[in-house]
Design an enzyme around this catalytic site. Structure first.
Site, PDB file in Angstrom:
ATOM      1  N   HIS A   1      65.533  54.124 100.826  1.00  0.00           N
ATOM      2  CA  HIS A   1      65.136  53.036 101.716  1.00  0.00           C
ATOM      3  C   HIS A   1      64.528  53.709 102.943  1.00  0.00           C
ATOM      4  O   HIS A   1      64.967  54.805 103.313  1.00  0.00           O
ATOM      5  CB  HIS A   1      66.339  52.237 102.228  1.00  0.00           C
ATOM      6  CG  HIS A   1      67.146  51.563 101.173  1.00  0.00           C
ATOM      7  ND1 HIS A   1      68.181  52.178 100.524  1.00  0.00           N
ATOM      8  CD2 HIS A   1      67.087  50.301 100.683  1.00  0.00           C
ATOM      9  CE1 HIS A   1      68.722  51.323  99.664  1.00  0.00           C
ATOM     10  NE2 HIS A   1      68.079  50.185  99.732  1.00  0.00           N
TER      11      HIS A   1
ATOM     12  N   MET B   1      59.842  56.337  93.732  1.00  0.00           N
ATOM     13  CA  MET B   1      60.081  54.966  94.219  1.00  0.00           C
ATOM     14  C   MET B   1      60.606  55.001  95.641  1.00  0.00           C
ATOM     15  O   MET B   1      61.395  55.875  95.996  1.00  0.00           O
ATOM     16  CB  MET B   1      61.093  54.271  93.303  1.00  0.00           C
ATOM     17  CG  MET B   1      61.453  52.854  93.681  1.00  0.00           C
ATOM     18  SD  MET B   1      62.711  52.693  94.974  1.00  0.00           S
ATOM     19  CE  MET B   1      64.219  52.618  94.005  1.00  0.00           C
TER      20      MET B   1
ATOM     21  N   ASP C   1      67.164  55.154 105.106  1.00  0.00           N
ATOM     22  CA  ASP C   1      68.015  56.245 104.610  1.00  0.00           C
ATOM     23  C   ASP C   1      67.481  57.564 105.169  1.00  0.00           C
ATOM     24  O   ASP C   1      68.212  58.538 105.311  1.00  0.00           O
ATOM     25  CB  ASP C   1      67.970  56.357 103.080  1.00  0.00           C
ATOM     26  CG  ASP C   1      68.516  55.128 102.384  1.00  0.00           C
ATOM     27  OD1 ASP C   1      69.280  54.387 103.015  1.00  0.00           O
ATOM     28  OD2 ASP C   1      68.148  54.915 101.207  1.00  0.00           O
TER      29      ASP C   1
ATOM     30  N   ASP D   1      67.586  50.159  87.484  1.00  0.00           N
ATOM     31  CA  ASP D   1      68.753  50.714  88.185  1.00  0.00           C
ATOM     32  C   ASP D   1      69.899  50.830  87.199  1.00  0.00           C
ATOM     33  O   ASP D   1      70.480  49.828  86.753  1.00  0.00           O
ATOM     34  CB  ASP D   1      69.166  49.809  89.361  1.00  0.00           C
ATOM     35  CG  ASP D   1      68.336  50.088  90.617  1.00  0.00           C
ATOM     36  OD1 ASP D   1      67.467  50.984  90.568  1.00  0.00           O
ATOM     37  OD2 ASP D   1      68.572  49.413  91.639  1.00  0.00           O
TER      38      ASP D   1
ATOM     39  N   ASP E   1      78.801  49.205  91.382  1.00  0.00           N
ATOM     40  CA  ASP E   1      77.879  50.352  91.324  1.00  0.00           C
ATOM     41  C   ASP E   1      78.568  51.606  90.791  1.00  0.00           C
ATOM     42  O   ASP E   1      78.522  52.679  91.411  1.00  0.00           O
ATOM     43  CB  ASP E   1      77.260  50.625  92.712  1.00  0.00           C
ATOM     44  CG  ASP E   1      76.315  49.508  93.156  1.00  0.00           C
ATOM     45  OD1 ASP E   1      75.711  48.840  92.292  1.00  0.00           O
ATOM     46  OD2 ASP E   1      76.187  49.304  94.379  1.00  0.00           O
TER      47      ASP E   1
ATOM     48  N   ASP F   1      71.483  53.920  90.385  1.00  0.00           N
ATOM     49  CA  ASP F   1      71.848  53.246  91.631  1.00  0.00           C
ATOM     50  C   ASP F   1      73.353  53.007  91.575  1.00  0.00           C
ATOM     51  O   ASP F   1      73.805  51.929  91.193  1.00  0.00           O
ATOM     52  CB  ASP F   1      71.083  51.928  91.797  1.00  0.00           C
ATOM     53  CG  ASP F   1      71.401  51.267  93.130  1.00  0.00           C
ATOM     54  OD1 ASP F   1      72.065  51.912  93.964  1.00  0.00           O
ATOM     55  OD2 ASP F   1      71.003  50.120  93.333  1.00  0.00           O
TER      56      ASP F   1
ATOM     57  N   HIS G   1      74.225  44.166  88.244  1.00  0.00           N
ATOM     58  CA  HIS G   1      73.880  42.814  88.696  1.00  0.00           C
ATOM     59  C   HIS G   1      73.869  41.834  87.528  1.00  0.00           C
ATOM     60  O   HIS G   1      74.289  40.683  87.669  1.00  0.00           O
ATOM     61  CB  HIS G   1      72.540  42.831  89.425  1.00  0.00           C
ATOM     62  CG  HIS G   1      72.558  43.716  90.641  1.00  0.00           C
ATOM     63  ND1 HIS G   1      71.457  43.929  91.425  1.00  0.00           N
ATOM     64  CD2 HIS G   1      73.566  44.453  91.196  1.00  0.00           C
ATOM     65  CE1 HIS G   1      71.783  44.748  92.418  1.00  0.00           C
ATOM     66  NE2 HIS G   1      73.047  45.080  92.285  1.00  0.00           N
TER      67      HIS G   1
ATOM     68  N   LYS H   1      69.839  39.866  91.787  1.00  0.00           N
ATOM     69  CA  LYS H   1      71.298  39.996  91.916  1.00  0.00           C
ATOM     70  C   LYS H   1      71.825  38.588  92.213  1.00  0.00           C
ATOM     71  O   LYS H   1      71.223  37.867  93.010  1.00  0.00           O
ATOM     72  CB  LYS H   1      71.624  40.957  93.066  1.00  0.00           C
ATOM     73  CG  LYS H   1      73.105  41.257  93.218  1.00  0.00           C
ATOM     74  CD  LYS H   1      73.347  42.289  94.330  1.00  0.00           C
ATOM     75  CE  LYS H   1      74.813  42.624  94.444  1.00  0.00           C
ATOM     76  NZ  LYS H   1      75.097  43.597  95.510  1.00  0.00           N
TER      77      LYS H   1
ATOM     78  N   GLU I   1      64.195  43.149  92.462  1.00  0.00           N
ATOM     79  CA  GLU I   1      65.522  43.417  91.879  1.00  0.00           C
ATOM     80  C   GLU I   1      66.443  42.206  92.020  1.00  0.00           C
ATOM     81  O   GLU I   1      66.873  41.876  93.114  1.00  0.00           O
ATOM     82  CB  GLU I   1      66.142  44.630  92.571  1.00  0.00           C
ATOM     83  CG  GLU I   1      67.521  44.960  92.045  1.00  0.00           C
ATOM     84  CD  GLU I   1      68.092  46.234  92.663  1.00  0.00           C
ATOM     85  OE1 GLU I   1      67.330  47.020  93.240  1.00  0.00           O
ATOM     86  OE2 GLU I   1      69.313  46.427  92.556  1.00  0.00           O
TER      87      GLU I   1
ATOM     88  N   GLU J   1      69.140  45.680  87.296  1.00  0.00           N
ATOM     89  CA  GLU J   1      70.282  46.587  87.493  1.00  0.00           C
ATOM     90  C   GLU J   1      71.427  46.151  86.581  1.00  0.00           C
ATOM     91  O   GLU J   1      71.789  44.968  86.538  1.00  0.00           O
ATOM     92  CB  GLU J   1      70.736  46.581  88.953  1.00  0.00           C
ATOM     93  CG  GLU J   1      71.986  47.429  89.137  1.00  0.00           C
ATOM     94  CD  GLU J   1      72.426  47.627  90.577  1.00  0.00           C
ATOM     95  OE1 GLU J   1      71.567  47.960  91.415  1.00  0.00           O
ATOM     96  OE2 GLU J   1      73.626  47.455  90.846  1.00  0.00           O
TER      97      GLU J   1
HETATM   98  C1  GCO Z   1      73.041  46.669  95.332  1.00  0.00           C
HETATM   99  C2  GCO Z   1      71.600  46.973  95.231  1.00  0.00           C
HETATM  100  C3  GCO Z   1      70.998  47.945  96.076  1.00  0.00           C
HETATM  101  C4  GCO Z   1      69.508  48.022  95.835  1.00  0.00           C
HETATM  102  C5  GCO Z   1      68.919  48.953  96.767  1.00  0.00           C
HETATM  103  C6  GCO Z   1      67.428  48.962  96.661  1.00  0.00           C
HETATM  104  O1  GCO Z   1      73.879  47.559  95.134  1.00  0.00           O
HETATM  105  O2  GCO Z   1      73.299  45.528  95.419  1.00  0.00           O
HETATM  106  O3  GCO Z   1      71.481  47.479  93.956  1.00  0.00           O
HETATM  107  O4  GCO Z   1      71.567  49.158  95.822  1.00  0.00           O
HETATM  108  O5  GCO Z   1      69.184  48.463  94.562  1.00  0.00           O
HETATM  109  O6  GCO Z   1      69.340  48.591  98.034  1.00  0.00           O
HETATM  110  O7  GCO Z   1      66.916  48.144  97.616  1.00  0.00           O
HETATM  111 MN    MN Z   2      70.122  48.403  92.679  1.00  0.00          MN
HETATM  112 MN    MN Z   3      74.266  47.063  92.802  1.00  0.00          MN
END
Ligand code: GCO
Ligand code: MN
Ligand code: MN
Length: 378
Positions: free
Chosen positions: A58, A92, A61, A249, A261, A291, A224, A187, A185, A221
């Site tokens: 990010h 990325m 980061d 992810d 995660d 991730d 998610h 979620k 992405e 992901e």
């Molecule tokens: C989460 C997300 C984040 C995103 C990341 C990329 O754990 O909910 O996955 O990790 O992937 O912030 O923007």
């Molecule tokens: Mn993610």
């Molecule tokens: Mn996540």
């Protein structure tokens, strides 16, 4: 037996990690950090030594949100030097639109004009940074694009603002001549009670309403999809089917929990096998991005056990996929099934219907064979 060199990650395997993943300090809503901050330059070195292909980030980061232009340039210069020294790529980049309190009621979808404009502008700066680092994928995770209640902003309004912001961002990519693609992405929740566009399917439908759907795909992901009670393999398959798997992810998650995660493959070995099989079968060529983060129990060295484990598990399953195709019994069972599928027996009479209703697909046998393969008995 697989030799250990086959299980040694190589840059050609395209494994990548976010700075925020190995850099996760083990904070959770109930407890403070347990690990010291991890320097991005050290991260580059350690990931390279473990055989990774790249690192992702990010904007914040790497560059603190309040850095002066001079500080920003120095930080980016040192980071680029480390990338060159350790031969690590940045395929990325993403933007942090969730941490700062300014985003508490959304960023790209906020009803507050000033917040929305700031979010777009922050994203553009992150895109500039990404291009400077050689990235071709820009992930957008809308963690704050959602709501706890619907009395004020109508969800349709949220989606309209989200769409307008994305259109502006695509226009920016084109105007700048960037070869950057956006990967959205999904979620379902966390940190918001409900996040807009909670699944791959909702994202895919939304993408078609944008001015430049060709520039936008998805970044599914595993965790998610599981949080939404869905099968991550089917989510990813739908993205591939739509030609929209721009990034992925990889991690793990127990169904029905908060966003965990977890290390890739640490919870669901069978689901992980089928995900690797899908990625390998489909010829997906993008980065294999982890991730995830180390358990809160780990000290700084444990973080590298975590990172090595993610990659090793992928390689083990890639090898298992190879064996799946070489295993005579599994292949014979599959051939029997394929022959059944191709059988010329049109359904015209009650008898034909009964025939197809009574036929055995023999999935119990096949599934058990695959379980044994996963368990190391084949
Ligand atoms: C989460 C997300 C984040 C995103 C990341 C990329 O754990 O909910 O996955 O990790 O992937 O912030 O923007
Ligand atoms: Mn993610
Ligand atoms: Mn996540």
């Amino acid at each position: 037996m697989t030799t250990s060199t086959e299980l040694k990650p190589q840059p050609s395997d395209r494994f990548t990690f976010g700075l925020w993943t190995v850099g996760n300090r083990g904070r959770d809503p109930f407890g403070d950090a347990v690990r010291p901050p991890l320097n991005p330059v050290t991260t580059v070195q350690r990931l390279s030594q473990l055989g990774a292909y790249g690192v992702t980030l990010h904007d914040n980061d790497l560059v603190p949100i309040d850095a002066t232009p001079g500080e920003r340039d120095r930080i980016v210069r040192e980071f680029r030097q480390a990338l060159a020294d350790w031969n690590l790529k940045v395929p990325m980049v993403t933007v942090n639109l969730f941490y700062d309190p300014v985003f508490k009621d959304g960023a790209l979808s906020s009803s507050v004009r000033s917040v929305r404009a700031y979010a777009v502008e922050k994203t553009q700066r992150a895109m500039d940074l990404g291009v400077e680092l050689g990235a071709e994928i820009f992930v957008l995770w809308g963690g704050r694009e959602g709501a706890e209640m619907d009395a004020a902003r109508d969800a349709r309004e949220g989606l309209r603002y989200y769409r307008e912001s994305l259109n502006t961002l695509c226009e920016y990519i084109v105007r700048q001549g960037y070869s950057l693609k956006i990967a959205l992405e999904p979620k379902p929740n966390e940190p918001r009670s409900d996040i807009y566009l909670p699944t791959v399917g909702s994202m895919l439908a939304f993408i078609q309403t944008l001015d430049r759907p060709d520039l936008v795909g998805v970044n599914p992901e595993v965790a998610h999809a599981k949080m939404a009670g869905l099968n991550p393999v089917h989510e990813v398959a739908q993205a591939i089917d739509a030609g929209k798997l721009f990034h992925i992810d990889l991690n793990d998650q127990r169904i029905g929990r908060f966003d965990q995660d977890l290390r890739f493959g640490s919870d669901d070995l069978k689901g992980t096998f089928y995900l690797v099989k899908l990625l390998e079968d489909s010829g997906y060529q993008g980065p294999l991005h982890f991730d995830a983060h180390a358990y809160r129990t780990e000290d700084p060295e444990g973080v590298w056990d975590f990172a090595a484990g993610c990659m090793r598990t992928y390689l083990i399953f890639r090898e298992k996929v190879r064996r799946f195709y070489q295993d005579a019994e599994i292949q014979a069972a599959l051939q029997e099934w394929q022959a059944l599928c191709a059988e010329e027996r049109p359904i015209r009479t009650a008898e034909d219907r009964q025939y197809w209703g009574a036929v055995g697909y023999r999935y119990e046998r096949l599934d058990q064979l695959v379980n044994e393969l996963i368990l190391g008995l084949r």
